[in-house]
Design a protein around this motif. Structure first.
Motif, PDB file in Angstrom:
ATOM      1  N   MET A   1     -46.521  -3.518  43.545  1.00 38.03           N
ATOM      2  CA  MET A   1     -45.488  -4.537  43.455  1.00 38.03           C
ATOM      3  C   MET A   1     -45.580  -5.446  44.675  1.00 38.03           C
ATOM      4  O   MET A   1     -45.613  -4.998  45.804  1.00 38.03           O
ATOM      5  N   SER A   2     -45.628  -6.721  44.454  1.00 41.66           N
ATOM      6  CA  SER A   2     -45.795  -7.692  45.529  1.00 41.66           C
ATOM      7  C   SER A   2     -44.449  -8.299  45.910  1.00 41.66           C
ATOM      8  O   SER A   2     -43.584  -8.498  45.085  1.00 41.66           O
ATOM      9  N   ASN A   3     -44.319  -8.614  47.201  1.00 45.57           N
ATOM     10  CA  ASN A   3     -43.110  -9.273  47.689  1.00 45.57           C
ATOM     11  C   ASN A   3     -43.263 -10.780  47.669  1.00 45.57           C
ATOM     12  O   ASN A   3     -42.372 -11.497  48.080  1.00 45.57           O
ATOM     13  N   ALA A   4     -44.419 -11.252  47.225  1.00 47.44           N
ATOM     14  CA  ALA A   4     -44.680 -12.695  47.231  1.00 47.44           C
ATOM     15  C   ALA A   4     -43.699 -13.415  46.317  1.00 47.44           C
ATOM     16  O   ALA A   4     -43.234 -12.880  45.329  1.00 47.44           O
ATOM     17  N   ASN A   5     -43.429 -14.643  46.689  1.00 49.15           N
ATOM     18  CA  ASN A   5     -42.538 -15.494  45.910  1.00 49.15           C
ATOM     19  C   ASN A   5     -43.201 -16.856  45.795  1.00 49.15           C
ATOM     20  O   ASN A   5     -42.850 -17.787  46.506  1.00 49.15           O
ATOM     21  N   PRO A   6     -44.196 -16.978  44.901  1.00 47.84           N
ATOM     22  CA  PRO A   6     -44.946 -18.222  44.822  1.00 47.84           C
ATOM     23  C   PRO A   6     -44.090 -19.429  44.438  1.00 47.84           C
ATOM     24  O   PRO A   6     -44.486 -20.558  44.655  1.00 47.84           O
ATOM     25  N   GLY A   7     -42.914 -19.218  43.888  1.00 49.79           N
ATOM     26  CA  GLY A   7     -42.039 -20.322  43.514  1.00 49.79           C
ATOM     27  C   GLY A   7     -41.287 -20.914  44.685  1.00 49.79           C
ATOM     28  O   GLY A   7     -40.661 -21.953  44.563  1.00 49.79           O
ATOM     29  N   ASP A   8     -41.319 -20.263  45.839  1.00 45.08           N
ATOM     30  CA  ASP A   8     -40.608 -20.751  47.017  1.00 45.08           C
ATOM     31  C   ASP A   8     -41.610 -21.375  47.979  1.00 45.08           C
ATOM     32  O   ASP A   8     -42.349 -20.670  48.651  1.00 45.08           O
ATOM     33  N   PRO A   9     -41.656 -22.695  48.069  1.00 42.46           N
ATOM     34  CA  PRO A   9     -42.650 -23.332  48.930  1.00 42.46           C
ATOM     35  C   PRO A   9     -42.445 -23.053  50.419  1.00 42.46           C
ATOM     36  O   PRO A   9     -43.384 -23.175  51.201  1.00 42.46           O
ATOM     37  N   LEU A  10     -41.250 -22.656  50.823  1.00 37.72           N
ATOM     38  CA  LEU A  10     -41.005 -22.368  52.241  1.00 37.72           C
ATOM     39  C   LEU A  10     -41.297 -20.922  52.614  1.00 37.72           C
ATOM     40  O   LEU A  10     -41.517 -20.622  53.779  1.00 37.72           O
ATOM     41  N   ASP A  11     -41.276 -20.031  51.642  1.00 34.78           N
ATOM     42  CA  ASP A  11     -41.471 -18.601  51.925  1.00 34.78           C
ATOM     43  C   ASP A  11     -42.256 -17.975  50.777  1.00 34.78           C
ATOM     44  O   ASP A  11     -41.828 -17.015  50.160  1.00 34.78           O
ATOM     45  N   HIS A  12     -43.434 -18.554  50.506  1.00 30.85           N
ATOM     46  CA  HIS A  12     -44.202 -18.132  49.330  1.00 30.85           C
ATOM     47  C   HIS A  12     -44.683 -16.684  49.401  1.00 30.85           C
ATOM     48  O   HIS A  12     -44.948 -16.080  48.378  1.00 30.85           O
ATOM     49  N   LYS A  13     -44.784 -16.110  50.595  1.00 33.28           N
ATOM     50  CA  LYS A  13     -45.156 -14.703  50.717  1.00 33.28           C
ATOM     51  C   LYS A  13     -43.928 -13.791  50.778  1.00 33.28           C
ATOM     52  O   LYS A  13     -44.060 -12.578  50.791  1.00 33.28           O
ATOM     53  N   GLY A  14     -42.748 -14.376  50.851  1.00 33.99           N
ATOM     54  CA  GLY A  14     -41.512 -13.602  50.902  1.00 33.99           C
ATOM     55  C   GLY A  14     -41.266 -12.926  52.241  1.00 33.99           C
ATOM     56  O   GLY A  14     -40.443 -12.008  52.338  1.00 33.99           O
ATOM     57  N   LEU A  15     -41.942 -13.378  53.296  1.00 31.67           N
ATOM     58  CA  LEU A  15     -41.829 -12.730  54.605  1.00 31.67           C
ATOM     59  C   LEU A  15     -40.424 -12.803  55.187  1.00 31.67           C
ATOM     60  O   LEU A  15     -39.890 -11.798  55.674  1.00 31.67           O
ATOM     61  N   ILE A  16     -39.835 -13.978  55.150  1.00 38.36           N
ATOM     62  CA  ILE A  16     -38.506 -14.142  55.749  1.00 38.36           C
ATOM     63  C   ILE A  16     -37.468 -13.406  54.915  1.00 38.36           C
ATOM     64  O   ILE A  16     -36.611 -12.686  55.453  1.00 38.36           O
ATOM     65  N   ARG A  17     -37.559 -13.533  53.596  1.00 39.75           N
ATOM     66  CA  ARG A  17     -36.625 -12.830  52.706  1.00 39.75           C
ATOM     67  C   ARG A  17     -36.671 -11.328  52.971  1.00 39.75           C
ATOM     68  O   ARG A  17     -35.626 -10.680  53.138  1.00 39.75           O
ATOM     69  N   GLU A  18     -37.867 -10.779  53.052  1.00 41.01           N
ATOM     70  CA  GLU A  18     -38.009  -9.337  53.273  1.00 41.01           C
ATOM     71  C   GLU A  18     -37.575  -8.918  54.680  1.00 41.01           C
ATOM     72  O   GLU A  18     -37.046  -7.833  54.865  1.00 41.01           O
ATOM     73  N   ALA A  19     -37.771  -9.790  55.656  1.00 44.34           N
ATOM     74  CA  ALA A  19     -37.360  -9.468  57.026  1.00 44.34           C
ATOM     75  C   ALA A  19     -35.857  -9.228  57.094  1.00 44.34           C
ATOM     76  O   ALA A  19     -35.391  -8.344  57.816  1.00 44.34           O
ATOM     77  N   TYR A  20     -35.105 -10.001  56.313  1.00 41.43           N
ATOM     78  CA  TYR A  20     -33.653  -9.823  56.299  1.00 41.43           C
ATOM     79  C   TYR A  20     -33.244  -8.511  55.617  1.00 41.43           C
ATOM     80  O   TYR A  20     -32.123  -8.064  55.773  1.00 41.43           O
ATOM     81  N   ARG A  21     -34.138  -7.908  54.899  1.00 42.25           N
ATOM     82  CA  ARG A  21     -33.838  -6.644  54.212  1.00 42.25           C
ATOM     83  C   ARG A  21     -34.221  -5.414  55.026  1.00 42.25           C
ATOM     84  O   ARG A  21     -33.874  -4.291  54.653  1.00 42.25           O
ATOM     85  N   ILE A  22     -34.949  -5.591  56.113  1.00 41.98           N
ATOM     86  CA  ILE A  22     -35.416  -4.465  56.927  1.00 41.98           C
ATOM     87  C   ILE A  22     -34.276  -3.968  57.812  1.00 41.98           C
ATOM     88  O   ILE A  22     -33.749  -4.711  58.641  1.00 41.98           O
ATOM     89  N   GLU A  23     -33.922  -2.713  57.637  1.00 45.40           N
ATOM     90  CA  GLU A  23     -32.893  -2.111  58.493  1.00 45.40           C
ATOM     91  C   GLU A  23     -33.486  -1.817  59.860  1.00 45.40           C
ATOM     92  O   GLU A  23     -34.605  -1.336  59.967  1.00 45.40           O
ATOM     93  N   GLY A  24     -32.746  -2.114  60.896  1.00 46.56           N
ATOM     94  CA  GLY A  24     -33.189  -1.812  62.250  1.00 46.56           C
ATOM     95  C   GLY A  24     -34.268  -2.745  62.775  1.00 46.56           C
ATOM     96  O   GLY A  24     -34.970  -2.414  63.728  1.00 46.56           O
ATOM     97  N   LEU A  25     -34.411  -3.915  62.177  1.00 45.17           N
ATOM     98  CA  LEU A  25     -35.405  -4.894  62.615  1.00 45.17           C
ATOM     99  C   LEU A  25     -35.138  -5.265  64.073  1.00 45.17           C
ATOM    100  O   LEU A  25     -34.004  -5.565  64.449  1.00 45.17           O
ATOM    101  N   THR A  26     -36.185  -5.242  64.889  1.00 47.86           N
ATOM    102  CA  THR A  26     -36.036  -5.627  66.296  1.00 47.86           C
ATOM    103  C   THR A  26     -36.389  -7.095  66.466  1.00 47.86           C
ATOM    104  O   THR A  26     -37.033  -7.697  65.600  1.00 47.86           O
ATOM    105  N   LEU A  27     -36.000  -7.657  67.580  1.00 46.21           N
ATOM    106  CA  LEU A  27     -36.312  -9.049  67.877  1.00 46.21           C
ATOM    107  C   LEU A  27     -37.822  -9.257  67.938  1.00 46.21           C
ATOM    108  O   LEU A  27     -38.341 -10.258  67.439  1.00 46.21           O
ATOM    109  N   GLU A  28     -38.541  -8.312  68.526  1.00 49.84           N
ATOM    110  CA  GLU A  28     -39.996  -8.422  68.621  1.00 49.84           C
ATOM    111  C   GLU A  28     -40.636  -8.402  67.238  1.00 49.84           C
ATOM    112  O   GLU A  28     -41.567  -9.165  66.961  1.00 49.84           O
ATOM    113  N   GLU A  29     -40.147  -7.551  66.356  1.00 45.21           N
ATOM    114  CA  GLU A  29     -40.672  -7.497  64.987  1.00 45.21           C
ATOM    115  C   GLU A  29     -40.361  -8.800  64.243  1.00 45.21           C
ATOM    116  O   GLU A  29     -41.206  -9.314  63.508  1.00 45.21           O
ATOM    117  N   ALA A  30     -39.162  -9.319  64.456  1.00 39.63           N
ATOM    118  CA  ALA A  30     -38.777 -10.575  63.808  1.00 39.63           C
ATOM    119  C   ALA A  30     -39.683 -11.709  64.273  1.00 39.63           C
ATOM    120  O   ALA A  30     -40.107 -12.544  63.467  1.00 39.63           O
TER     121      ALA A  30
END
Length: 96
Positions: A1-30
């Motif tokens: 299952m891919s996190n890509a979102n080809p329909g979103d020209p600003l976040d086509h890989k879904g990186l930012i969307r998925e970053a907001y879903r990560i629990e315990g995300l650190t500033l360095e990881e962000a």
């Protein structure tokens, strides 16, 4: 299952969307996720405008998320470094 979102020209890989879903995300990881996202922006895409749009889209509900801080930083214009050093840097400025 891919996190890509080809329909979103600003976040086509879904990186930012998925970053907001990560629990315990650190500033360095962000920052690392942001760098990957920024390197994959289409040529000519305004990074500051894209960061502002993604911050409005995902950060409104999570203002304390480290990715919100990174996107907030990214939408702020930076000043270009001035050239220093070299023989031209040591020469007195010529009169115009």
């Amino acid at each position: 299952m891919s996190n890509a979102n080809p329909g979103d020209p600003l976040d086509h890989k879904g990186l930012i969307r998925e970053a907001y879903r990560i629990e315990g995300l650190t500033l360095e990881e962000a920052r690392s996720i942001f760098l990957d996202w920024a390197l994959n922006l289409p040529l000519g895409q305004d990074q500051q405008a894209a960061a502002a749009d993604l911050l409005a889209r995902y950060g409104a509900d999570q203002p304390d998320n480290p990715m919100s801080a990174v996107l907030e930083e990214a939408k702020t214009p930076t000043s270009r470094a001035k050239r220093r050093g070299g023989w031209r840097g040591r020469r007195p400025e010529e009169a115009s």
